[in-house]
Enzyme design. Structure first.
Site: not given
Ligand code: UD1
Length: 373
Positions: A205
């Site tokens: 991821h």
């Molecule tokens: C975040 C953390 C990362 C951790 C990871 C675990 C930061 C900078 N990064 O990254 O360190 O390893 O979480 O998962 O804080 N999304 C969904 N559902 C959700 C949440 C997110 O669909 O419940 C999708 C959204 O499209 C979003 C993308 O995932 O834009 C990324 O989510 P985000 O919270 O920005 O960061 P992660 O890549 O999950």
């Protein structure tokens, strides 16, 4: 004493659960739980609260997804009035996600003590958003709870007073040991039709791996090669699923081998217990996660990490972790070595014994009581 625990993203939940439990054993401690809403899906959030027996958050800030600035800023905007009205004695933050730095900065500016659980880890790679979050959070914190001794050196190098750092062990291991038997009883691989000890488990991821088309292709090509030898189970993070939905990699994701064996099994993100069950029974784990490097070390399962560096060096020095980067050749060669190697002689790092959260609660309780006298 009033402690406000702030969580936001999936890797926070299993770290906060045992700390909340340990603090609640003190009758004079009131624990408040705030969820920023950085992760909001059932599969990425609610399920973890249920499985880990965590209390329902007292407040959910519902920030949701966004750019880094937007997410971090929104968390601060919503947290500040809450911290002002609640006036906790300490704000406890976990790990290295955007919710961690946002809560630490908010609290520090209001003159509230900050405790950072999993402090002092450094990858020395400032292109990782998590590295910036770690450095800044540690600099703002009054209590720095460290999981491995190298972290002490990292903090010293950055000029952080030594008496603020406490080597307490690893709270994620507290959760793993507590739930291991329950998870193993689920026999998830069997339910998926794959025999324990015969499959690889993949997670992916990190933006540096999945947002770059070339890098993602290299990793998936390696996985394609490897899947000729063993089934790969791949619970897929939403970010990665989005990247894969373009179709460029679809041909890799649906193949079966000649005997009808599924080569790559792509699943939705799994809950904590299901994932732990799969990890414990895997022949090999392939990942770019931080926490999984630690969990496989405790489970004694070989782990190949698709990164060039790790902020958790003890998992390489003492545990089962090997850094393999993200080129096809290197991944295939390392997998080959891991699959043909004799039994691993890996050890469990110091104080990864299931008691880290008790130590944290005792330190916070004693020090904060002394401050208020
Ligand atoms: C975040 C953390 C990362 C951790 C990871 C675990 C930061 C900078 N990064 O990254 O360190 O390893 O979480 O998962 O804080 N999304 C969904 N559902 C959700 C949440 C997110 O669909 O419940 C999708 C959204 O499209 C979003 C993308 O995932 O834009 C990324 O989510 P985000 O919270 O920005 O960061 P992660 O890549 O999950």
């Amino acid at each position: 004493m009033k402690a406000m625990c702030v969580v936001g993203a999936r890797p926070n939940f299993m770290k906060a659960a045992p700390v909340i439990d340990a603090l609640r054993r003190y009758q004079d401690v009131q624990v408040m739980l705030v969820h920023t809403g950085q992760h909001y899906d059932h599969q990425m959030s609610t399920l973890f609260f249920q499985e880990l027996g965590m209390p329902k958050p007292d407040v959910d800030l519902q920030v949701g997804s966004g750019s880094h600035g937007e997410q971090t800023g929104q968390i601060m905007v919503r947290l500040e009035p809450l911290m002002k009205s609640e006036r906790p004695d300490v704000v406890i933050v976990f790990g290295d996600v955007n919710s961690t730095i946002a809560a630490a900065l908010c609290a520090a500016k209001l003159g509230i003590q900050v405790a950072h659980v999993e402090a002092g880890l450094r990858s020395f790679d400032r292109t990782m958003p998590e590295e910036l979050n770690r450095i800044l959070t540690d600099n703002l914190s009054d209590f720095l709870f460290i999981t491995e001794l190298g972290a002490r050196k990292n903090l010293k190098r950055e000029g952080i007073a030594e008496e603020k750092a406490f080597f307490v062990g690893n709270v994620m291991v507290d959760t793993l040991l507590k739930h291991r038997e329950r998870a193993s009883a689920l026999r998830v691989s069997q339910k998926l039709g794959v025999q324990a000890g015969t499959y690889g488990l993949l997670t992916l991821h990190r933006p540096s791996n999945v947002d770059d088309e070339h890098t993602l292709s290299e990793i998936l090509d390696a996985i394609d090669d490897l899947s000729k030898r063993l089934t790969i189970i791949f619970p897929c993070h939403p970010r990665t699923r989005q990247r894969l939905s373009t179709g460029a990699h679809a041909h890799l994701l649906t193949k079966e081998s000649e005997g009808g064996r599924v080569r790559l099994m792509m699943l939705d993100p799994l809950g904590y217990l299901e994932f732990l069950s799969l990890m414990a029974d895997a022949r090999l784990v392939l990942t770019d996660s931080g926490g999984i490097q630690e969990e496989t070390t405790v489970l004694g399962v070989p782990c190949l990490t698709h990164r060039r560096n790790t902020e958790r060096p003890v998992t390489v020095e003492q545990g089962t972790n090997v850094l393999v980067g993200n080129s096809r050749e290197a991944i295939v060669a390392a997998a080959d070595k891991a699959l043909t190697a004799a039994a691993l002689h890996a050890g469990v790092p110091d104080l990864w014994d299931g008691k880290a959260s008790e130590r944290i609660a005792a330190i916070l309780h004693d020090r904060l009581a002394a401050l208020s006298r």
